[in-house]
Design a protein around this motif. Sequence first.
Motif, PDB file in Angstrom:
ATOM      1  N   THR A  57       0.898  -1.248  -0.104  1.00 28.22           N
ATOM      2  CA  THR A  57       0.093  -0.097   0.177  1.00 28.22           C
ATOM      3  C   THR A  57       0.952   0.639   0.015  1.00 28.22           C
ATOM      4  OG1 THR A  57      -2.265   1.241   0.722  1.00 28.22           O
ATOM      5  CG2 THR A  57      -0.120  -0.046   2.294  1.00 28.22           C
ATOM      6  N   SER A  58       0.920   2.768   0.106  1.00 26.25           N
ATOM      7  CA  SER A  58       0.894   3.403   0.014  1.00 26.25           C
ATOM      8  C   SER A  58       0.906   3.892   1.766  1.00 26.25           C
ATOM      9  CB  SER A  58       0.015   4.436  -0.571  1.00 26.25           C
ATOM     10  OG  SER A  58      -0.395   4.987   0.051  1.00 26.25           O
ATOM     11  N   GLY A  59       1.813   5.019   1.756  1.00 28.66           N
ATOM     12  CA  GLY A  59       1.710   5.112   3.362  1.00 28.66           C
ATOM     13  C   GLY A  59       0.816   5.640   3.563  1.00 28.66           C
ATOM     14  N   THR A  60      -0.166   6.427   3.147  1.00 22.24           N
ATOM     15  CA  THR A  60      -1.256   6.302   3.555  1.00 22.24           C
ATOM     16  C   THR A  60      -2.427   5.163   4.009  1.00 22.24           C
ATOM     17  OG1 THR A  60      -1.743   8.571   2.359  1.00 22.24           O
ATOM     18  CG2 THR A  60      -3.654   7.776   3.561  1.00 22.24           C
ATOM     19  N   GLY A  61      -1.687   4.405   3.522  1.00 21.65           N
ATOM     20  CA  GLY A  61      -2.421   2.322   3.851  1.00 21.65           C
ATOM     21  C   GLY A  61      -1.831   2.687   5.031  1.00 21.65           C
ATOM     22  N   MET A  84       0.001  19.439   6.546  1.00 22.94           N
ATOM     23  CA  MET A  84      -0.933  18.223   6.027  1.00 22.94           C
ATOM     24  C   MET A  84      -1.349  17.067   6.576  1.00 22.94           C
ATOM     25  SD  MET A  84      -2.787  19.915   3.717  1.00 22.94           S
ATOM     26  CE  MET A  84      -2.901  19.023   2.254  1.00 22.94           C
ATOM     27  N   PHE A  85       0.116  16.336   6.673  1.00 28.82           N
ATOM     28  CA  PHE A  85       0.208  15.312   6.953  1.00 28.82           C
ATOM     29  C   PHE A  85      -0.123  14.906   8.363  1.00 28.82           C
ATOM     30  CE2 PHE A  85       3.074  14.677   3.084  1.00 28.82           C
ATOM     31  CZ  PHE A  85       2.925  13.965   2.259  1.00 28.82           C
ATOM     32  N   GLY A  86       0.087  15.988   9.342  1.00 27.42           N
ATOM     33  CA  GLY A  86      -0.741  15.589  10.502  1.00 27.42           C
ATOM     34  C   GLY A  86      -2.287  15.317  10.333  1.00 27.42           C
ATOM     35  N   HIS A 133       6.625  12.470  13.266  1.00 24.35           N
ATOM     36  CA  HIS A 133       7.684  12.235  13.060  1.00 24.35           C
ATOM     37  C   HIS A 133       7.917  13.616  12.499  1.00 24.35           C
ATOM     38  CE1 HIS A 133      12.232  11.746  13.593  1.00 24.35           C
ATOM     39  NE2 HIS A 133      11.703  11.675  14.152  1.00 24.35           N
ATOM     40  N   ASN A 134       8.657  13.558  10.841  1.00 26.43           N
ATOM     41  CA  ASN A 134       9.175  15.033   9.887  1.00 26.43           C
ATOM     42  C   ASN A 134       7.469  14.716   8.793  1.00 26.43           C
ATOM     43  OD1 ASN A 134      11.022  15.723   9.029  1.00 26.43           O
ATOM     44  ND2 ASN A 134      10.518  15.266   6.588  1.00 26.43           N
ATOM     45  N   GLU A 135       7.324  16.474   8.916  1.00 24.13           N
ATOM     46  CA  GLU A 135       6.309  17.337   8.795  1.00 24.13           C
ATOM     47  C   GLU A 135       6.382  17.268   6.974  1.00 24.13           C
ATOM     48  OE1 GLU A 135       3.209  17.765   6.650  1.00 24.13           O
ATOM     49  OE2 GLU A 135       2.777  17.376   8.898  1.00 24.13           O
ATOM     50  N   THR A 136       6.055  16.403   5.961  1.00 23.90           N
ATOM     51  CA  THR A 136       6.617  16.866   4.574  1.00 23.90           C
ATOM     52  C   THR A 136       6.589  17.810   3.865  1.00 23.90           C
ATOM     53  OG1 THR A 136       6.453  14.120   4.832  1.00 23.90           O
ATOM     54  CG2 THR A 136       7.472  15.504   2.714  1.00 23.90           C
ATOM     55  N   SER A 137       5.255  18.886   4.345  1.00 28.73           N
ATOM     56  CA  SER A 137       4.851  19.150   4.009  1.00 28.73           C
ATOM     57  C   SER A 137       5.220  20.657   4.343  1.00 28.73           C
ATOM     58  CB  SER A 137       2.857  19.840   3.783  1.00 28.73           C
ATOM     59  OG  SER A 137       2.789  19.624   5.298  1.00 28.73           O
ATOM     60  N   VAL A 160       3.003   6.190  15.548  1.00 31.60           N
ATOM     61  CA  VAL A 160       4.027   7.388  14.424  1.00 31.60           C
ATOM     62  C   VAL A 160       3.737   7.606  13.112  1.00 31.60           C
ATOM     63  CG1 VAL A 160       6.343   8.638  14.390  1.00 31.60           C
ATOM     64  CG2 VAL A 160       5.235   6.984  16.794  1.00 31.60           C
ATOM     65  N   ASP A 161       3.811   8.129  12.380  1.00 34.25           N
ATOM     66  CA  ASP A 161       3.917   8.516  11.058  1.00 34.25           C
ATOM     67  C   ASP A 161       5.473   9.435  10.148  1.00 34.25           C
ATOM     68  OD1 ASP A 161       4.358   9.346   8.640  1.00 34.25           O
ATOM     69  OD2 ASP A 161       2.653  10.908   8.001  1.00 34.25           O
ATOM     70  N   ALA A 162       6.669   7.741  10.445  1.00 38.72           N
ATOM     71  CA  ALA A 162       7.726   8.394  10.057  1.00 38.72           C
ATOM     72  C   ALA A 162       8.343   7.653   8.670  1.00 38.72           C
ATOM     73  CB  ALA A 162       8.598   7.508  11.283  1.00 38.72           C
ATOM     74  N   VAL A 163       7.126   8.212   7.589  1.00 45.80           N
ATOM     75  CA  VAL A 163       7.396   8.224   6.386  1.00 45.80           C
ATOM     76  C   VAL A 163       8.481   8.602   5.776  1.00 45.80           C
ATOM     77  CG1 VAL A 163       6.252   7.572   4.005  1.00 45.80           C
ATOM     78  CG2 VAL A 163       4.933   7.264   6.023  1.00 45.80           C
ATOM     79  N   SER A 164       8.874  10.143   5.477  1.00 43.75           N
ATOM     80  CA  SER A 164       9.891  10.755   5.838  1.00 43.75           C
ATOM     81  C   SER A 164      10.952  11.229   6.402  1.00 43.75           C
ATOM     82  CB  SER A 164       8.659  11.883   5.181  1.00 43.75           C
ATOM     83  OG  SER A 164       8.262  12.637   5.922  1.00 43.75           O
ATOM     84  N   SER A 165      11.167   9.676   7.558  1.00 44.63           N
ATOM     85  CA  SER A 165      12.598  10.124   8.516  1.00 44.63           C
ATOM     86  C   SER A 165      13.460   9.317   8.271  1.00 44.63           C
ATOM     87  CB  SER A 165      11.514  10.483   9.820  1.00 44.63           C
ATOM     88  OG  SER A 165      11.461   9.867  10.714  1.00 44.63           O
ATOM     89  N   SER A 185       8.293   2.486   2.104  1.00 42.14           N
ATOM     90  CA  SER A 185       9.502   1.888   1.300  1.00 42.14           C
ATOM     91  C   SER A 185      10.093   2.942  -0.027  1.00 42.14           C
ATOM     92  CB  SER A 185       8.577   0.737   0.100  1.00 42.14           C
ATOM     93  OG  SER A 185       7.941   1.205  -0.913  1.00 42.14           O
ATOM     94  N   GLN A 186       9.314   3.948  -0.526  1.00 37.67           N
ATOM     95  CA  GLN A 186       9.238   5.089  -1.536  1.00 37.67           C
ATOM     96  C   GLN A 186      10.656   6.779  -0.966  1.00 37.67           C
ATOM     97  OE1 GLN A 186       6.753   5.184   0.400  1.00 37.67           O
ATOM     98  NE2 GLN A 186       5.824   7.013  -0.847  1.00 37.67           N
ATOM     99  N   LYS A 187      10.524   6.621   0.317  1.00 36.30           N
ATOM    100  CA  LYS A 187      11.416   7.484   0.794  1.00 36.30           C
ATOM    101  C   LYS A 187      12.502   7.067   1.223  1.00 36.30           C
ATOM    102  CE  LYS A 187       7.344   9.607   0.864  1.00 36.30           C
ATOM    103  NZ  LYS A 187       6.016  11.120   1.301  1.00 36.30           N
ATOM    104  N   ALA A 188      13.496   7.557   2.148  1.00 41.09           N
ATOM    105  CA  ALA A 188      15.004   6.993   2.912  1.00 41.09           C
ATOM    106  C   ALA A 188      15.294   6.193   2.596  1.00 41.09           C
ATOM    107  CB  ALA A 188      14.841   8.133   4.111  1.00 41.09           C
TER     108      ALA A 188
HETATM  109  C1  PLP Z   1       5.195  10.869   1.890  1.00 48.11           C
HETATM  110  C2  PLP Z   1       4.342  10.672   2.716  1.00 48.11           C
HETATM  111  C3  PLP Z   1       3.076   9.449   3.152  1.00 48.11           C
HETATM  112  C4  PLP Z   1       2.260   8.766   2.611  1.00 48.11           C
HETATM  113  O1  PLP Z   1       1.900   9.523   1.627  1.00 48.11           O
HETATM  114  P1  PLP Z   1       1.453   8.507   0.697  1.00 48.11           P
HETATM  115  O2  PLP Z   1       1.282   9.457  -0.932  1.00 48.11           O
HETATM  116  O3  PLP Z   1       0.330   8.243   1.264  1.00 48.11           O
HETATM  117  O4  PLP Z   1       3.010   7.531   0.493  1.00 48.11           O
HETATM  118  C5  PLP Z   1       3.041  10.049   4.815  1.00 48.11           C
HETATM  119  N1  PLP Z   1       2.624  11.156   5.313  1.00 48.11           N
HETATM  120  C6  PLP Z   1       4.445  11.574   5.252  1.00 48.11           C
HETATM  121  C7  PLP Z   1       4.291  12.503   6.464  1.00 48.11           C
HETATM  122  C8  PLP Z   1       4.804  11.481   3.776  1.00 48.11           C
HETATM  123  O5  PLP Z   1       6.392  12.206   4.076  1.00 48.11           O
END
Ligand code: PLP
Length: 369
Positions: A57-61, A84-86, A133-137, A160-165, A185-188
């Motif tokens: 799935t993607s990070g949101t999943g 935005m991610f928060g 953890h890391n607010e990508t927006s 914890v959302d640690a997708v971009s950390s 899988s797609q960030k760090a």
């Molecule tokens: C990229 C990201 C996600 C995941 O987003 P998807 O588009 O669903 O993969 C979630 N949280 C953060 C902080 C992100 O940077």
Amino acid sequence: MNLLIPGPTPLPPEVREALGRAMIDHRGEEFGRTLRNLLEGLQQIFRTTSPVLMFATSGTGGLEAAVVNVLSPGDRVLALSCGMFGERFASVARSFGAEVIMEEAPWGRGVDPQQVMDALRRHDGVRAVLVTHNETSTGVTNDLRAIADAARGSGALLLVDAVSSLGAIDLRADAWSLDVVVTGSQKALMGPPGAVFISVSPNAWEAAKAARMPKHYFSFAMARDQLASDAAYTPFTPAIPVVYALAVSLPMILREGLEARFAHHRRLARITRTGVQALGLALFAEARWASETVTAVQVPAGIDGKELRARLLRRFGVAVAGGQGALDGRIFRIGHMGYVQEAQIVDALEALEHVLAELGHRRSPVSST
Ligand SMILES: *Cc1c(COP(=O)(O)O)cnc(C)c1O
């Protein structure tokens, strides 16, 4: 293309090669071995002895999986948000019937741990705290360790959302008592999009037994049981190419060492921040919160942010991201996580200098913050 968006990130050549391999039986022993090795290796990145689960799935999943496995409808959660991610994490919890209390920080800053402690005192019966953890927006890194300290003893689980950390910024699931940690899988981790990895603490497993939010595909228990079985390793068809890719990138990360990876990201972030400021641009995040994986830059007055990015891409092959939501047109974001190299940042800064001059930006260097 010089891909500098905050995910998906560039792939090392070895990883791209792995993506071209033939498919194998995902119920077979060979795949099982590869998957178990990968998930065990990932424990070193999460810094946990608890099992790490995988979902295609993607990070949101992954955020959805975290929420539905440990909570029940009507549960009270405290959602910490500074972008935005928060908001997204909070919105996922709301979708499944949680009573969400928002604790927000102004965009450009992180959440104040004292504010978290006060909120947990003010509100009874908070079952979980959600934190990015890391607010990508906004290019902001929260002080996760201090937030975990603030939440400890409250009885609330920490999700914890640690997708971009994860893999780029220090995070210690066990030592900081983080209950559920989600990454993609797609960030760090230097892989393509398509899978999430989630660590689950003993407390979270306990909570999972009583959690009544609806779930099927994202069941933690089903994923854990299948992984332990001899017959099949995932309940459903896994993203086999992503497993191939991570099976190559993870050893690269571990060989280099986590501290070296963190230092690499710190160096890229420093070059990026210094460079854009030297071009007379202002950073969006306050200095003490500035992220090591993504830098948000303010679009100067009188310049069209969309045109700026379009020219970077068309003329120089440099891809940066725009702002999301309320920040659309007001900022652009340079991702520097994963396999991004110094030369790519230098190249992007040169391109930016050209494009800014073309668009009539008069350079007046901003004092370094
Ligand atoms: C990229 C990201 C996600 C995941 O987003 P998807 O588009 O669903 O993969 C979630 N949280 C953060 C902080 C992100 O940077």
